[in-house]
Design a protein around this motif. Structure first.
Motif, short mmCIF file in Angstrom:
data_model
loop_
_atom_site.label_atom_id
_atom_site.label_comp_id
_atom_site.label_asym_id
_atom_site.label_seq_id
_atom_site.Cartn_x
_atom_site.Cartn_y
_atom_site.Cartn_z
N THR A 131 0.83 -1.20 0.00
CA THR A 131 0.00 0.00 0.00
C THR A 131 0.87 1.25 0.00
OG1 THR A 131 -1.78 -1.14 1.16
CG2 THR A 131 -1.77 1.26 1.30
N ALA A 132 1.91 1.26 0.84
CA ALA A 132 2.80 2.42 0.92
C ALA A 132 3.53 2.64 -0.41
CB ALA A 132 3.81 2.23 2.05
N HIS A 133 3.94 1.55 -1.06
CA HIS A 133 4.63 1.69 -2.35
C HIS A 133 3.71 2.31 -3.39
CE1 HIS A 133 6.97 0.87 -5.92
NE2 HIS A 133 5.92 0.28 -6.44
N LYS A 134 2.49 1.79 -3.50
CA LYS A 134 1.55 2.32 -4.49
C LYS A 134 1.24 3.79 -4.20
CE LYS A 134 1.18 -1.39 -6.94
NZ LYS A 134 1.60 -1.42 -8.34
N LYS A 135 1.16 4.14 -2.94
CA LYS A 135 0.90 5.53 -2.56
C LYS A 135 2.08 6.42 -2.95
CE LYS A 135 -1.83 8.55 -0.76
NZ LYS A 135 -2.68 9.19 -1.74
N LYS A 136 3.31 5.91 -2.81
CA LYS A 136 4.49 6.68 -3.21
C LYS A 136 4.46 6.98 -4.71
CE LYS A 136 7.68 4.89 0.25
NZ LYS A 136 8.84 4.01 0.46
N VAL A 137 4.08 5.98 -5.50
CA VAL A 137 3.99 6.19 -6.95
C VAL A 137 2.94 7.26 -7.25
CG1 VAL A 137 3.38 5.11 -9.16
CG2 VAL A 137 4.80 3.86 -7.51
N GLU A 138 1.78 7.14 -6.60
CA GLU A 138 0.71 8.12 -6.81
C GLU A 138 1.15 9.52 -6.38
OE1 GLU A 138 -3.78 8.85 -5.06
OE2 GLU A 138 -3.06 6.78 -5.20
N ASP A 139 1.81 9.63 -5.23
CA ASP A 139 2.27 10.93 -4.75
C ASP A 139 3.32 11.54 -5.68
OD1 ASP A 139 0.56 10.80 -2.57
OD2 ASP A 139 2.11 10.14 -1.17
N TRP A 140 4.22 10.69 -6.18
CA TRP A 140 5.23 11.19 -7.12
C TRP A 140 4.57 11.72 -8.38
CZ3 TRP A 140 6.48 8.54 -11.82
CH2 TRP A 140 7.44 9.21 -12.58
N LEU A 141 3.61 10.99 -8.92
CA LEU A 141 2.90 11.47 -10.11
C LEU A 141 2.17 12.78 -9.83
CD1 LEU A 141 1.44 8.09 -11.43
CD2 LEU A 141 3.07 9.56 -12.64
N ARG A 142 1.54 12.88 -8.67
CA ARG A 142 0.85 14.12 -8.30
C ARG A 142 1.82 15.29 -8.31
NH1 ARG A 142 1.28 16.67 -3.94
NH2 ARG A 142 2.02 14.86 -2.77
N VAL A 143 3.00 15.10 -7.73
CA VAL A 143 4.01 16.17 -7.69
C VAL A 143 4.43 16.55 -9.11
CG1 VAL A 143 6.39 16.69 -6.99
CG2 VAL A 143 4.81 15.64 -5.36
N MET A 144 4.60 15.55 -9.98
CA MET A 144 4.98 15.83 -11.37
C MET A 144 3.88 16.64 -12.08
SD MET A 144 8.01 14.61 -11.87
CE MET A 144 8.27 15.16 -10.19
N PHE A 145 2.63 16.29 -11.81
CA PHE A 145 1.52 17.00 -12.46
C PHE A 145 1.39 18.41 -11.90
CE2 PHE A 145 -0.48 12.56 -13.08
CZ PHE A 145 0.28 12.35 -14.22
N GLU A 146 1.58 18.56 -10.61
CA GLU A 146 1.53 19.91 -10.01
C GLU A 146 2.65 20.77 -10.58
OE1 GLU A 146 -0.52 18.75 -5.72
OE2 GLU A 146 1.66 19.01 -5.83
N ALA A 147 3.84 20.19 -10.75
CA ALA A 147 4.97 20.94 -11.31
C ALA A 147 4.68 21.36 -12.75
CB ALA A 147 6.24 20.10 -11.25
N ALA A 148 3.85 20.58 -13.44
CA ALA A 148 3.48 20.91 -14.82
C ALA A 148 2.33 21.92 -14.87
CB ALA A 148 3.09 19.64 -15.57
N GLY A 149 1.87 22.36 -13.70
CA GLY A 149 0.83 23.38 -13.65
C GLY A 149 -0.59 22.86 -13.69
N ILE A 150 -0.79 21.56 -13.47
CA ILE A 150 -2.14 21.01 -13.52
C ILE A 150 -2.96 21.44 -12.31
CG2 ILE A 150 -3.47 18.84 -13.52
CD1 ILE A 150 -1.32 17.77 -15.47
N GLY A 151 -2.32 21.65 -11.18
CA GLY A 151 -2.98 22.24 -10.02
C GLY A 151 -3.93 21.33 -9.28
#
Length: 194
Positions: A126-146
Motif C-alpha cells: 500500500t505504501a509503495h503504491k501511494k508513493k507512486v501516486e504521490d510522485w505522479l501528483r508532484v509531477m503533475f503539479e509541477a506541470a501546472g495542472i494544479g
C-alpha cells in the motif's frame, strides 16, 4: 561477486526475491529460500523472525528500485508530462514482453494475501503504491495542472495496475500500451484545462 562477500541478510532477501517473484510467496518454503541463499534455516531465522517478516523485507527491497525505474523512464522520455507518462507505459510493455516477466510483485503478493489485510506486506505494498501516486501528483503539479493533480495521479495508478492485471490474464502487453494511450489522453485533457 562471490556470495560470501554479500552480507547474509542481503543474500537471503535476494534469494527470496527471485523465488517469491518467480513462484509466488505461498508456494516457496523457508527451506527453499535458505537453500537458494546458501544458509541454514537457523541462520535465516536469525535474520528474520518469520516468513512473514521475510516477505515484508522482500517487498521493502523492491520499493526504491521500482520507483526509481519509473522516475528514470519519465526523465528519459522526451516531451511534455503526457508523453513522459506514456513513456513509462511503453517501457513497462517492453518489460512485459520478456518471458520471465511476472507482473507487479506488489500486486501479486497482495493477491496471495488478500485474506490477510493486516499482513505487514500488505502495508508495504500500500505504501509503495501511494508513493507512486504521490510522485505522479508532484509531477503533475509541477506541470501546472494544479487542483486536478491528485485525481489525475490516482487515475494513472489505476491504469497502471489495471494493465498489470490484464497482461497477466491475457499475456498481451498491448493492454499496457492501450493504458498508456489512455493515460496520455487524460493528462492532455487535464493540461488543456489548467
Amino acid at each position: 561477486m562471490a556470495s560470501h562477500t554479500i552480507p547474509t541478510r542481503e543474500r537471503i532477501i535476494s534469494a527470496a526475491a527471485k523465488l517469491f517473484y518467480n513462484e509466488g510467496i505461498r508456494s516457496v518454503s523457508v527451506d527453499a529460500v535458505a537453500e537458494k541463499a546458501g544458509v541454514t534455516k537457523r541462520t535465516l531465522y536469525y535474520h528474520f523472525a518469520s516468513k512473514d517478516d521475510l516477505i515484508g523485507a522482500y517487498l521493502e527491497a523492491r520499493d526504491p528500485p521500482n520507483l526509481a525505474l519509473f522516475k528514470r523512464w519519465f526523465a528519459e522520455t522526451e516531451g511534455n508530462p503526457a508523453d513522459k507518462v506514456q513513456g513509462i507505459f511503453r517501457n513497462l510493455a517492453s518489460s512485459a514482453r520478456h518471458p520471465k516477466w511476472k507482473g507487479c510483485g506488489f500486486l501479486r503478493t497482495a493477491a496471495e494475501l488478500a485474506n490477510m489485510p493486516g499482513h505487514p506486506a500488505m502495508k508495504i505494498g500500500t505504501a509503495h503504491k501511494k508513493k507512486v501516486e504521490d510522485w505522479l501528483r508532484v509531477m503533475f503539479e509541477a506541470a501546472g495542472i494544479g487542483t486536478g493533480a491528485p485525481q489525475l495521479a490516482r487515475q494513472i495508478v489505476l491504469l497502471l495496475d489495471g494493465s498489470f492485471a490484464l497482461v497477466l490474464l491475457h499475456r498481451d502487453p498491448a493492454y499496457i500500451e492501450a493504458a498508456g494511450d489512455a493515460a496520455r489522453s487524460l493528462i492532455r485533457t487535464a493540461s488543456a484545462g489548467k
